[in-house]
Design an enzyme around this catalytic site. Sequence first.
Site, PDB file in Angstrom:
ATOM      1  N   GLU A  82       0.850  -1.185   0.000  1.00  0.00           N
ATOM      2  CA  GLU A  82       0.000   0.000   0.000  1.00  0.00           C
ATOM      3  C   GLU A  82       0.886   1.235   0.000  1.00  0.00           C
ATOM      4  OE1 GLU A  82      -2.336   2.335   3.451  1.00  0.00           O
ATOM      5  OE2 GLU A  82      -2.972   0.256   3.193  1.00  0.00           O
ATOM      6  N   ASN A  86       0.428  11.477   0.668  1.00  0.00           N
ATOM      7  CA  ASN A  86      -0.194  12.595   1.370  1.00  0.00           C
ATOM      8  C   ASN A  86      -0.121  13.800   0.453  1.00  0.00           C
ATOM      9  OD1 ASN A  86      -0.869  11.445   4.021  1.00  0.00           O
ATOM     10  ND2 ASN A  86       1.314  11.040   4.085  1.00  0.00           N
ATOM     11  N   ARG A 105      16.819   3.838  13.276  1.00  0.00           N
ATOM     12  CA  ARG A 105      16.361   2.692  12.494  1.00  0.00           C
ATOM     13  C   ARG A 105      14.969   2.276  12.929  1.00  0.00           C
ATOM     14  NH1 ARG A 105      19.985   0.672   8.673  1.00  0.00           N
ATOM     15  NH2 ARG A 105      22.050   1.438   9.126  1.00  0.00           N
ATOM     16  N   HIS A 109      12.611  -3.584   5.428  1.00  0.00           N
ATOM     17  CA  HIS A 109      12.558  -3.604   3.971  1.00  0.00           C
ATOM     18  C   HIS A 109      11.389  -4.436   3.477  1.00  0.00           C
ATOM     19  CE1 HIS A 109      14.978  -7.157   5.080  1.00  0.00           C
ATOM     20  NE2 HIS A 109      14.421  -7.725   4.035  1.00  0.00           N
ATOM     21  N   LYS A 139      28.908 -10.877   2.134  1.00  0.00           N
ATOM     22  CA  LYS A 139      29.025 -12.325   2.291  1.00  0.00           C
ATOM     23  C   LYS A 139      27.873 -13.083   1.649  1.00  0.00           C
ATOM     24  CE  LYS A 139      31.506 -11.962   6.664  1.00  0.00           C
ATOM     25  NZ  LYS A 139      31.480 -12.247   8.090  1.00  0.00           N
ATOM     26  N   MET A 140      26.703 -12.490   1.629  1.00  0.00           N
ATOM     27  CA  MET A 140      25.515 -13.172   1.093  1.00  0.00           C
ATOM     28  C   MET A 140      25.419 -12.900  -0.408  1.00  0.00           C
ATOM     29  SD  MET A 140      22.863 -12.488   4.200  1.00  0.00           S
ATOM     30  CE  MET A 140      21.636 -13.613   3.594  1.00  0.00           C
ATOM     31  N   GLU A 155      14.450  -6.245  -0.921  1.00  0.00           N
ATOM     32  CA  GLU A 155      15.294  -7.434  -1.011  1.00  0.00           C
ATOM     33  C   GLU A 155      14.829  -8.272  -2.187  1.00  0.00           C
ATOM     34  OE1 GLU A 155      16.590 -11.292   1.717  1.00  0.00           O
ATOM     35  OE2 GLU A 155      15.098  -9.879   2.472  1.00  0.00           O
TER      36      GLU A 155
END
Length: 164
Positions: A82, A86, A105, A109, A139-140, A155
């Site tokens: 959604e 505004n 924070r 995501h 690393k990923m 992601e």
Amino acid sequence: MPRTDDTASFKAHRTPVQSHHASGQRSQVSLQFYTEIIGMDLIEEQNHGDYTLYFLTFDRSDGKLSPAERKAERLNREGILELTHNHGTESLESTPYHSGNSEPRGFGHIAITVADVEAACARFEKLGVSFKKRLTDGKMKDIAFILDPDGYWIEVLQDTIVRN
């Protein structure tokens, strides 16, 4: 904890995000991003005077459902995005919203799965989409993060990773 009779009907329905680029002078940049680059369908638009809501999801009917049927199905679906615009924010120089990915924070995501993460990332690259993390970073090596026009992280991961 297993689902009980009390929670059997519960669903993760939608994720609302504020959009500085959903309407007005910015030529609906966010809507175009989610429909043309990510491939989601706008299934409903609700103008509430001071704000407009845009409901987007992936059409799994292969185009067989009419717009009215997609709209009617909205409350039975999971995984709806959604976008909230505004009215008046499109005339501001910078976004008044916080994506949650810088201090302080908060919101993390959005995530999508794709059949071929390398092909999807190559397509995003070709279309000029900004990356937060490419497949070759960190690393990923099997996930990437792209940025929407409002700076929200998305992601991108191979659907076989999720199934395994």
